[in-house]
Design a protein around this motif. Structure first.
Motif, short mmCIF file in Angstrom:
data_model
loop_
_atom_site.label_atom_id
_atom_site.label_comp_id
_atom_site.label_asym_id
_atom_site.label_seq_id
_atom_site.Cartn_x
_atom_site.Cartn_y
_atom_site.Cartn_z
N ASP A 104 0.58 -7.73 -4.25
CA ASP A 104 1.99 -7.59 -3.86
C ASP A 104 2.20 -7.77 -2.35
O ASP A 104 3.29 -7.55 -1.84
CB ASP A 104 2.56 -6.26 -4.34
CG ASP A 104 1.93 -5.04 -3.68
OD1 ASP A 104 0.99 -5.21 -2.88
OD2 ASP A 104 2.37 -3.92 -3.98
N GLY A 105 1.13 -8.17 -1.63
CA GLY A 105 1.26 -8.45 -0.21
C GLY A 105 1.05 -7.28 0.73
O GLY A 105 1.17 -7.43 1.94
N ARG A 106 0.71 -6.14 0.20
CA ARG A 106 0.49 -4.96 1.04
C ARG A 106 -0.97 -4.94 1.50
O ARG A 106 -1.88 -5.22 0.73
CB ARG A 106 0.79 -3.71 0.22
CG ARG A 106 0.74 -2.44 1.00
CD ARG A 106 1.21 -1.27 0.17
NE ARG A 106 1.22 -0.07 1.01
CZ ARG A 106 1.64 1.09 0.59
NH1 ARG A 106 2.08 1.25 -0.64
NH2 ARG A 106 1.63 2.12 1.40
N PRO A 107 -1.22 -4.60 2.78
CA PRO A 107 -2.62 -4.52 3.25
C PRO A 107 -3.42 -3.54 2.39
O PRO A 107 -2.88 -2.52 1.94
CB PRO A 107 -2.50 -4.00 4.68
CG PRO A 107 -1.11 -4.39 5.11
CD PRO A 107 -0.27 -4.29 3.85
N HIS A 108 -4.70 -3.84 2.17
CA HIS A 108 -5.56 -2.94 1.40
C HIS A 108 -5.54 -1.53 2.01
O HIS A 108 -5.46 -0.54 1.28
CB HIS A 108 -7.00 -3.43 1.37
CG HIS A 108 -7.22 -4.56 0.45
ND1 HIS A 108 -8.45 -5.07 0.19
CD2 HIS A 108 -6.36 -5.32 -0.29
CE1 HIS A 108 -8.37 -6.08 -0.66
NE2 HIS A 108 -7.11 -6.25 -0.96
N LEU A 109 -5.62 -1.46 3.35
CA LEU A 109 -5.64 -0.18 4.02
C LEU A 109 -4.64 -0.20 5.18
O LEU A 109 -4.58 -1.18 5.92
CB LEU A 109 -7.04 0.14 4.56
CG LEU A 109 -7.19 1.54 5.12
CD1 LEU A 109 -8.33 2.28 4.46
CD2 LEU A 109 -7.39 1.51 6.62
N GLU A 110 -3.86 0.87 5.28
CA GLU A 110 -2.88 1.01 6.36
C GLU A 110 -3.03 2.41 6.96
O GLU A 110 -2.91 3.40 6.24
CB GLU A 110 -1.45 0.87 5.84
CG GLU A 110 -1.15 -0.45 5.18
CD GLU A 110 0.20 -0.46 4.50
OE1 GLU A 110 1.15 -0.94 5.14
OE2 GLU A 110 0.29 0.04 3.37
N LEU A 111 -3.34 2.46 8.26
CA LEU A 111 -3.44 3.74 8.94
C LEU A 111 -2.12 4.07 9.60
O LEU A 111 -1.42 3.17 10.08
CB LEU A 111 -4.54 3.69 10.00
CG LEU A 111 -5.96 3.50 9.47
CD1 LEU A 111 -6.93 3.26 10.60
CD2 LEU A 111 -6.38 4.72 8.65
N GLU A 112 -1.78 5.34 9.62
CA GLU A 112 -0.55 5.80 10.27
C GLU A 112 -0.89 6.23 11.68
O GLU A 112 -1.99 6.70 11.95
CB GLU A 112 0.07 6.96 9.51
CG GLU A 112 0.51 6.58 8.11
CD GLU A 112 1.02 7.77 7.32
OE1 GLU A 112 1.13 8.88 7.88
OE2 GLU A 112 1.27 7.59 6.13
N TRP A 113 0.05 6.11 12.57
CA TRP A 113 -0.14 6.54 13.97
C TRP A 113 0.43 7.88 14.16
O TRP A 113 1.38 8.36 13.96
CB TRP A 113 0.51 5.55 14.93
CG TRP A 113 -0.26 4.29 15.03
CD1 TRP A 113 -0.10 3.15 14.30
CD2 TRP A 113 -1.35 4.02 15.91
NE1 TRP A 113 -1.00 2.22 14.67
CE2 TRP A 113 -1.79 2.72 15.67
CE3 TRP A 113 -1.99 4.76 16.87
CZ2 TRP A 113 -2.82 2.14 16.36
CZ3 TRP A 113 -3.03 4.18 17.56
CH2 TRP A 113 -3.43 2.88 17.30
N GLY B 280 -3.28 7.70 6.00
CA GLY B 280 -2.72 6.39 5.69
C GLY B 280 -2.65 6.15 4.20
O GLY B 280 -2.56 7.10 3.40
N HIS B 281 -2.73 4.87 3.82
CA HIS B 281 -2.70 4.46 2.42
C HIS B 281 -3.83 3.47 2.18
O HIS B 281 -4.05 2.56 2.98
CB HIS B 281 -1.36 3.79 2.07
CG HIS B 281 -0.24 4.77 2.02
ND1 HIS B 281 0.46 5.16 3.13
CD2 HIS B 281 0.28 5.45 0.96
CE1 HIS B 281 1.37 6.03 2.76
NE2 HIS B 281 1.29 6.23 1.46
N TYR B 282 -4.53 3.66 1.07
CA TYR B 282 -5.58 2.75 0.64
C TYR B 282 -5.23 2.26 -0.75
O TYR B 282 -5.07 3.06 -1.67
CB TYR B 282 -6.94 3.44 0.64
CG TYR B 282 -8.08 2.55 0.20
CD1 TYR B 282 -8.44 1.44 0.95
CD2 TYR B 282 -8.77 2.81 -0.97
CE1 TYR B 282 -9.46 0.62 0.55
CE2 TYR B 282 -9.81 1.99 -1.38
CZ TYR B 282 -10.15 0.89 -0.61
OH TYR B 282 -11.18 0.07 -1.02
N LEU B 283 -5.04 0.95 -0.89
CA LEU B 283 -4.60 0.34 -2.14
C LEU B 283 -3.38 1.07 -2.70
O LEU B 283 -3.27 1.34 -3.90
CB LEU B 283 -5.74 0.31 -3.16
CG LEU B 283 -6.97 -0.49 -2.73
CD1 LEU B 283 -8.08 -0.38 -3.77
CD2 LEU B 283 -6.61 -1.96 -2.49
N GLY B 284 -2.48 1.43 -1.79
CA GLY B 284 -1.23 2.08 -2.17
C GLY B 284 -1.31 3.58 -2.35
O GLY B 284 -0.29 4.24 -2.54
#
Length: 145
Positions: free
Chosen positions: A136-145, A73-77
């Motif tokens: 900028d409105g992006r979640p701190h952490l986003e996991l990919e499926w 995923g992404h953490y802080l971009g």
């Protein structure tokens, strides 16, 4: 062909049948509740309601993240690959995770210095996103499926 995604709960399937029955009723085509259940089973690729009911009843509860599993995923971009070191189910649809990144992630956006993190704790919803967001409105952490 049966879907590779997890089935809804038994209650969710029954709710789908109720909504389907109500929809047919609004079109002046009433169907029985048992017919609605059979149609729901067909939507999920099962030959009948009893077969679908057995499949739902015999499966373990769905937990999207398992202890020791690999995630991306992404953490802080910043992109990451990680191992799940801890999972705690909180309220329905919320999970407390401890992730260990394969490579440390720089969490500072300034060019003059860096701060790297390799292990993070976070609370995510069923989509794998934190409620907390960056400026900028992006979640701190986003996991990919």
């Amino acid at each position: 062909m049966r879907p590779s995604t997890p089935l809804p709960s038994l209650e969710g399937l029954k709710d789908q049948a109720k909504r389907l029955r109500a929809r047919f009723a609004t079109d002046d085509q009433p169907i029985s509740h048992s017919r609605a259940l059979e149609l729901v089973a067909a939507q999920y690729g099962y030959r009948d309601w009893n077969t679908l009911h057995a499949a739902v009843g015999n499966r373990p509860p769905f937990d999207p993240w398992q202890l020791g599993s690999r995630v991306r995923g992404h953490y802080l971009g910043q992109p990451f690959d990680a191992k799940v070191l801890g999972v705690q189910a909180m309220s329905p649809g919320r999970y407390r995770l401890t992730l260990h990144f394969d490579e440390p992630v720089d969490v500072v956006t300034f060019e003059s210095f860096s701060a790297f993190r390799q292990r993070v704790n976070c609370t995510v919803d069923e989509t794998g996103r934190t409620a907390a967001k960056t400026s900028d409105g992006r979640p701190h952490l986003e996991l990919e499926w």
